[in-house]
Design an enzyme around this catalytic site. Structure first.
Site, PDB file in Angstrom:
ATOM      1  N   ARG A 149       0.856  -1.191   0.000  1.00  0.00           N
ATOM      2  CA  ARG A 149       0.000   0.000   0.000  1.00  0.00           C
ATOM      3  C   ARG A 149       0.891   1.239   0.000  1.00  0.00           C
ATOM      4  NH1 ARG A 149      -2.596   2.990   4.904  1.00  0.00           N
ATOM      5  NH2 ARG A 149      -3.825   4.516   3.761  1.00  0.00           N
TER       6      ARG A 149
ATOM      7  N   HIS B 172      -2.910  10.808   0.880  1.00  0.00           N
ATOM      8  CA  HIS B 172      -2.380  10.596   2.226  1.00  0.00           C
ATOM      9  C   HIS B 172      -1.766  11.929   2.671  1.00  0.00           C
ATOM     10  CE1 HIS B 172      -0.942   7.199   5.078  1.00  0.00           C
ATOM     11  NE2 HIS B 172      -0.633   8.333   5.678  1.00  0.00           N
TER      12      HIS B 172
ATOM     13  N   GLU C 207      -7.443   8.380   6.559  1.00  0.00           N
ATOM     14  CA  GLU C 207      -7.726   9.067   7.826  1.00  0.00           C
ATOM     15  C   GLU C 207      -8.181  10.513   7.645  1.00  0.00           C
ATOM     16  OE1 GLU C 207      -4.441   8.661  10.539  1.00  0.00           O
ATOM     17  OE2 GLU C 207      -4.525   6.470  10.520  1.00  0.00           O
TER      18      GLU C 207
ATOM     19  N   ASN D 228      -7.204   1.705  10.120  1.00  0.00           N
ATOM     20  CA  ASN D 228      -5.882   1.858  10.724  1.00  0.00           C
ATOM     21  C   ASN D 228      -6.072   1.781  12.230  1.00  0.00           C
ATOM     22  OD1 ASN D 228      -5.009   2.354   8.148  1.00  0.00           O
ATOM     23  ND2 ASN D 228      -4.566   4.526   8.462  1.00  0.00           N
TER      24      ASN D 228
ATOM     25  N   TYR E 225      -4.072   1.292  15.922  1.00  0.00           N
ATOM     26  CA  TYR E 225      -2.789   1.283  16.642  1.00  0.00           C
ATOM     27  C   TYR E 225      -2.909   0.991  18.123  1.00  0.00           C
ATOM     28  CZ  TYR E 225      -0.406   3.058  12.542  1.00  0.00           C
ATOM     29  OH  TYR E 225       0.129   3.169  11.291  1.00  0.00           O
TER      30      TYR E 225
ATOM     31  N   GLU F 198      -3.351  -0.230   8.194  1.00  0.00           N
ATOM     32  CA  GLU F 198      -2.170   0.170   8.982  1.00  0.00           C
ATOM     33  C   GLU F 198      -2.294  -0.409  10.382  1.00  0.00           C
ATOM     34  OE1 GLU F 198      -1.232   4.365   9.337  1.00  0.00           O
ATOM     35  OE2 GLU F 198      -1.652   4.681   7.206  1.00  0.00           O
TER      36      GLU F 198
END
Ligand code: FCB
Length: 453
Positions: free
Chosen positions: A78, A122, A167, A299, A301, A360
């Site tokens: 990606r 992005h 995002e 994504n 985290y 991600e």
């Protein structure tokens, strides 16, 4: 013997990067200035005044980087396209050299049997468009569609996986609200028109990609944390609701045809982020935003704990002490794998996307190479392993998770943190541009080979 964890046969194992974070060559071969170029060239904005001028020098070293991906056995990669490399002033004149760069990259990925996943945006918008007002203005969505048309016509015969935005919440809140990200605007009144135009541009871009890239799949990537209240006090519970509303539901709800969530609209009115109400929403917009997509990218985290500050009830994320590196990465974001199972289940069973990708996930640890060039980043391997178990649990519960992209292939420019945070499974020596496979990369290679561990 312990049972093995094996993933579904078609599961795709990948790695992710983004143009501004790795490419460098910020003014080479006709590329226009981006908002991130302007922002990082403004002293005092970025840790150590670092810039992405050179970054991983990937624009020059891309062949070596593909060789590295091949060595790891990556099945998917990606990456994002720099809009001002394609259209230096955002629209109008096309920079053929920029198009050629990505076209060659795609050809080489396909030759290496690596499926390209292209993110259209992005965060590095053309500075020329920012000067006309940028994302808070509606013309930006139109310009994004022009850019999407150009690049999907150029690559659409070969690229079959497309992500419109990465995002959008971060652009809206950090780019235009807190000013921690480019373009560094600090007015929350700009955040919600920005969010709307990003979503609208997504809605308008999806059919354009489908038209130019037959049999392709198109989706959008949202950031999601596992949000929990610090206690069951009314204030903490409400803060967790608000935090999730502002960062996730405000984006996911309209994409899945539910419109903007009314409880969050009320929250925004209270902080004066909607001085003129929702005047930026025009007839037909919500329908356009709710265009069917082929997948959602998430994504993930960490978890976020909401504790209302005693005085003003303002949002606050709690980082319990002490930080043990096994449980706390250097951002410092908590290693909280259960949250990954949680968000996958929540998004699938609540919004019913056709399929999901983790676009991600990864950890910042600065473990350096030793004298032999080995990088014993045991905590990153632990982070990945625990998150893979978490994905497996979601899959077993029925979530159609189709693939995983580790953030990141390479150590790179981590936005306001500059080069101080290293998320790569490959170490980059920024002086020599030498790459060293970290132990986590070697471990990941085996996971890919065995489709499990
Ligand atoms: C995400 C960004 C990505 C990277 C990671 C650490 O929010 O999409 O570019 O910076 O965080």
């Amino acid at each position: 013997m312990a049972n093995k964890i094996i993933f579904p046969k078609e599961f795709l194992w990948g790695a992710a990067t983004a143009s501004y974070q790795i490419e460098g060559a910020w003014d080479k071969h006709g590329k226009g200035e981006s908002t991130w170029d302007r922002f990082t060239h403004t002293p005092g904005k970025i840790f150590n005044n670092d810039t992405g001028d050179v970054a991983d020098d990937h624009y020059r070293l891309w062949k070596k980087d593909i060789a590295l991906m091949k060595k790891l056995g990556l099945q998917a990669y990606r990456f994002s396209i720099s809009w001002p490399r394609i259209l230096p002033t955002g629209r109008g004149k096309v920079n053929q050299k920029g198009v050629d760069f990505y076209s060659k990259l795609v050809d080489s990925l396909l030759a290496a049997n690596i499926t390209p996943f292209v993110t259209l945006f992005h965060w590095d918008s053309p500075q020329a468009l920012e000067e006309e007002g940028g994302w808070p203005k509606r013309f930006m969505a139109e310009a994004f569609v022009e850019y999407t048309d150009v690049i999907s016509r150029a690559l659409g015969d070969r690229v079959k996986k497309w992500i419109t935005h990465n995002e959008p919440a971060v652009v809206a809140w950090l780019g235009y609200g807190t000013g921690v990200h480019a373009p560094g605007q600090t007015d929350f009144k700009l955040s919600l028109p920005t969010a709307h135009h990003l979503l609208l541009s997504h809605g308008w871009a999806v059919p354009v990609v489908h038209r130019n890239s037959p049999n392709s799949e198109v989706g959008i990537t949202l950031n999601i944390g596992w949000k929990v209240p610090a206690s069951n006090s009314a204030a903490d519970l409400d803060l967790a609701r608000r935090d999730d509303g502002q960062w996730f539901r405000w984006f996911a709800d309209p994409i899945y045809g539910r419109g903007y969530p009314s409880d969050v609209t009320e929250d925004f009115k209270k902080i004066d982020a909607l001085p003129n109400g929702m005047d930026f929403v025009q007839d037909g917009d919500m329908k356009a935003i709710a265009v069917p997509t082929d997948f959602i990218g998430l994504n993930y985290y960490s978890r976020n704990i909401s504790r209302a500050a005693e005085k003003d009830n303002s949002p606050q994320t709690v980082f319990p002490q002490p930080h043990s590196p096994e449980y706390w990465t250097e951002m410092p974001w908590e290693n909280y794998p259960d949250g990954l199972t949680g968000v996958l289940g929540r998004v699938y069973f609540n919004y019913n996307p056709i399929k999901l990708y983790i676009t991600e996930n990864g950890a910042s640890y600065s473990t350096p190479p030793d004298e032999k060039g080995n990088v014993p980043d045991v905590h990153r391997t632990n982070y990945l392993r625990t998150h893979f178990v978490a994905m497996q649990r979601a899959i077993q519960a029925g979530v159609p998770l189709a693939g995983y992209f580790v953030w990141s292939l390479l150590d790179n420019f981590e936005w306001s943190f500059g080069y101080s945070q290293r998320f790569g499974i490959v170490w980059v020596d920024y002086k020599t541009q030498k790459r060293y496979l970290k132990d986590s990369a070697k471990w990941y290679k085996n996971v890919i080979r065995k489709n499990g561990f």
